[in-house]
Design a protein around this motif. Structure first.
Motif, short mmCIF file in Angstrom:
data_model
loop_
_atom_site.label_atom_id
_atom_site.label_comp_id
_atom_site.label_asym_id
_atom_site.label_seq_id
_atom_site.Cartn_x
_atom_site.Cartn_y
_atom_site.Cartn_z
N GLY A 139 0.84 -1.19 0.00
CA GLY A 139 0.00 0.00 0.00
C GLY A 139 0.87 1.23 0.00
O GLY A 139 2.11 1.12 -0.02
N PRO A 140 0.27 2.40 0.04
CA PRO A 140 1.07 3.62 0.00
C PRO A 140 1.87 3.80 1.28
O PRO A 140 1.31 3.71 2.38
CB PRO A 140 0.03 4.72 -0.17
CG PRO A 140 -1.23 4.14 0.36
CD PRO A 140 -1.17 2.67 0.06
N ARG A 146 1.32 12.93 -4.01
CA ARG A 146 1.37 11.80 -4.93
C ARG A 146 2.76 11.16 -4.92
O ARG A 146 3.77 11.84 -5.09
CB ARG A 146 1.04 12.26 -6.35
CG ARG A 146 -0.37 12.83 -6.52
CD ARG A 146 -0.52 13.45 -7.90
NE ARG A 146 -1.87 13.90 -8.16
CZ ARG A 146 -2.34 15.10 -7.83
NH1 ARG A 146 -1.53 15.97 -7.21
NH2 ARG A 146 -3.57 15.45 -8.11
N TYR A 148 5.32 8.32 -6.60
CA TYR A 148 5.65 7.41 -7.70
C TYR A 148 6.89 6.64 -7.27
O TYR A 148 8.01 7.16 -7.26
CB TYR A 148 5.92 8.20 -8.98
CG TYR A 148 5.80 7.38 -10.25
CD1 TYR A 148 4.60 6.77 -10.59
CD2 TYR A 148 6.88 7.25 -11.12
CE1 TYR A 148 4.47 6.04 -11.77
CE2 TYR A 148 6.76 6.52 -12.31
CZ TYR A 148 5.55 5.92 -12.62
OH TYR A 148 5.41 5.20 -13.79
N ARG A 163 5.15 1.84 -9.27
CA ARG A 163 3.79 1.86 -8.74
C ARG A 163 3.48 3.28 -8.27
O ARG A 163 4.39 4.00 -7.86
CB ARG A 163 3.61 0.86 -7.60
CG ARG A 163 3.69 -0.58 -8.09
CD ARG A 163 3.64 -1.58 -6.95
NE ARG A 163 2.35 -1.59 -6.29
CZ ARG A 163 2.10 -2.30 -5.18
NH1 ARG A 163 3.06 -3.04 -4.64
NH2 ARG A 163 0.91 -2.27 -4.63
N PHE A 165 0.88 5.92 -6.01
CA PHE A 165 -0.10 6.05 -4.93
C PHE A 165 -0.50 7.52 -4.81
O PHE A 165 0.31 8.36 -4.40
CB PHE A 165 0.50 5.56 -3.61
CG PHE A 165 0.97 4.13 -3.66
CD1 PHE A 165 0.07 3.08 -3.51
CD2 PHE A 165 2.30 3.83 -3.90
CE1 PHE A 165 0.49 1.76 -3.57
CE2 PHE A 165 2.74 2.51 -3.96
CZ PHE A 165 1.83 1.47 -3.79
N ARG A 167 -2.45 9.12 -2.77
CA ARG A 167 -2.50 9.64 -1.40
C ARG A 167 -3.28 10.95 -1.36
O ARG A 167 -2.86 11.95 -0.80
CB ARG A 167 -1.09 9.83 -0.83
CG ARG A 167 -0.33 8.53 -0.73
CD ARG A 167 0.90 8.61 0.15
NE ARG A 167 1.90 9.54 -0.35
CZ ARG A 167 3.20 9.46 -0.04
NH1 ARG A 167 3.64 8.49 0.73
NH2 ARG A 167 4.06 10.35 -0.51
N GLU A 174 -4.51 3.27 -5.40
CA GLU A 174 -3.33 3.11 -6.23
C GLU A 174 -3.72 3.29 -7.68
O GLU A 174 -4.74 2.77 -8.14
CB GLU A 174 -2.71 1.72 -6.03
CG GLU A 174 -1.49 1.47 -6.91
CD GLU A 174 -0.79 0.15 -6.64
OE1 GLU A 174 0.15 -0.19 -7.38
OE2 GLU A 174 -1.18 -0.55 -5.69
N ASP A 175 -2.91 4.03 -8.43
CA ASP A 175 -3.13 4.21 -9.87
C ASP A 175 -2.46 3.08 -10.62
O ASP A 175 -1.27 2.81 -10.41
CB ASP A 175 -2.55 5.54 -10.35
CG ASP A 175 -3.51 6.70 -10.12
OD1 ASP A 175 -4.70 6.45 -9.94
OD2 ASP A 175 -3.04 7.86 -10.14
N GLU A 176 -3.20 2.43 -11.50
CA GLU A 176 -2.64 1.32 -12.26
C GLU A 176 -1.63 1.82 -13.31
O GLU A 176 -0.64 1.13 -13.59
CB GLU A 176 -3.77 0.54 -12.94
CG GLU A 176 -3.32 -0.55 -13.89
CD GLU A 176 -2.49 -1.63 -13.24
OE1 GLU A 176 -1.68 -2.27 -13.95
OE2 GLU A 176 -2.64 -1.86 -12.03
N GLN A 197 4.04 -0.66 -14.83
CA GLN A 197 3.44 -0.11 -13.62
C GLN A 197 2.28 -0.96 -13.16
O GLN A 197 1.61 -1.63 -13.97
CB GLN A 197 2.97 1.33 -13.86
CG GLN A 197 2.46 2.02 -12.59
CD GLN A 197 1.97 3.42 -12.83
OE1 GLN A 197 2.52 4.15 -13.66
NE2 GLN A 197 0.93 3.82 -12.11
N GLY A 198 2.00 -0.91 -11.87
CA GLY A 198 0.84 -1.61 -11.32
C GLY A 198 0.94 -3.10 -11.51
O GLY A 198 1.97 -3.72 -11.26
#
Length: 228
Positions: A139-140, A146, A148, A163, A165, A167, A174-176, A197-198
């Motif tokens: 998780g974040p 934000r 990255y 990945r 987040f 936030r 979470e952004d894919e 990513q993701g």
């Protein structure tokens, strides 16, 4: 609820942007083709929150490429994956935004946009020691703004594992796939990148001598059922 069972109002296209090489993953995007149906910001924000995608695009002028972007919690002057998706769906060469004109092009299976790093929302670009550390994130990490999180998979080849987040105070944990963050990372490193990513989305970047950065990826329509 599975993606195939997801219901959206009629008149909204749902895309997946920055698909992986196998055609899977990508970040979901809602595109409201007729923005006139939701003219005021409050109506647009409410619909974006109800849809729950990372971003929703409202098309105000499909010929001029005038679009308006919302997350579930706020309006954005610029964002990467909504513009790649809108350019692909509407077959546009130019998109008009408050920050300026964003040029787009098609190159085989990839759709590209050209933008300036200063247009992107600030992100903390935090480098990790290995791709395995990125994948192990559950998780974040604590903090504001934000994030990255990224690491080299193959530095010589420009391959990155990342990945994102947000936030931020909305429903997105979470952004894919995050085009703006990929743009910022490419500008900071000064080189073209091939980012995974993701869960497995792919983003390509290419900085130019004039300070702009191209961001590209694959796009497809998502399999959803419209609610009428």
């Amino acid at each position: 609820m599975s993606e195939s069972d997801f219901e959206v109002p009629a008149g909204i296209d749902v895309l997946r942007v920055f698909l992986g090489p196998d055609g899977r993953h990508g970040n979901a995007l809602g595109v409201v083709r007729d923005g006139r149906a939701h003219q005021d910001p409050a109506s647009r924000q409410a619909l974006a929150a109800r849809l729950g995608f990372g971003e929703t695009v409202f098309v105000d002028d499909p010929e001029r490429g005038h679009v308006d972007i919302y997350t579930p919690g706020l309006r954005l002057p610029f964002a990467g994956h909504p513009l790649v998706g809108a350019a692909w769906l509407l077959d546009l060469e130019v998109l008009e935004l408050p920050v300026g004109e964003v040029f787009a092009r098609q190159d085989g299976e990839f759709t590209w946009i050209t933008a300036r790093p200063e247009w992107a929302a600030p992100h903390t670009l935090e480098r990790y020691g290995s791709a395995a550390e990125i994948e192990a994130l559950t998780g974040p990490p604590p903090g504001d703004g934000r994030l990255y999180a990224w690491a080299w998979e193959d530095e010589a080849a420009g391959r990155v594992r990342a990945r994102a987040f947000p936030r931020r105070d909305d429903t997105v944990v979470e952004d894919e796939a995050t085009g703006a963050a990929a743009l910022l990372l490419s500008a900071e490193l000064g080189r073209a990148l091939n980012i995974t990513q993701g869960r497995g989305s792919q983003l390509l970047t290419a900085p130019a001598p004039d300070g702009t950065v191209e961001v590209g990826g694959r796009v497809s329509l998502a399999a959803v059922r419209a609610r009428r």
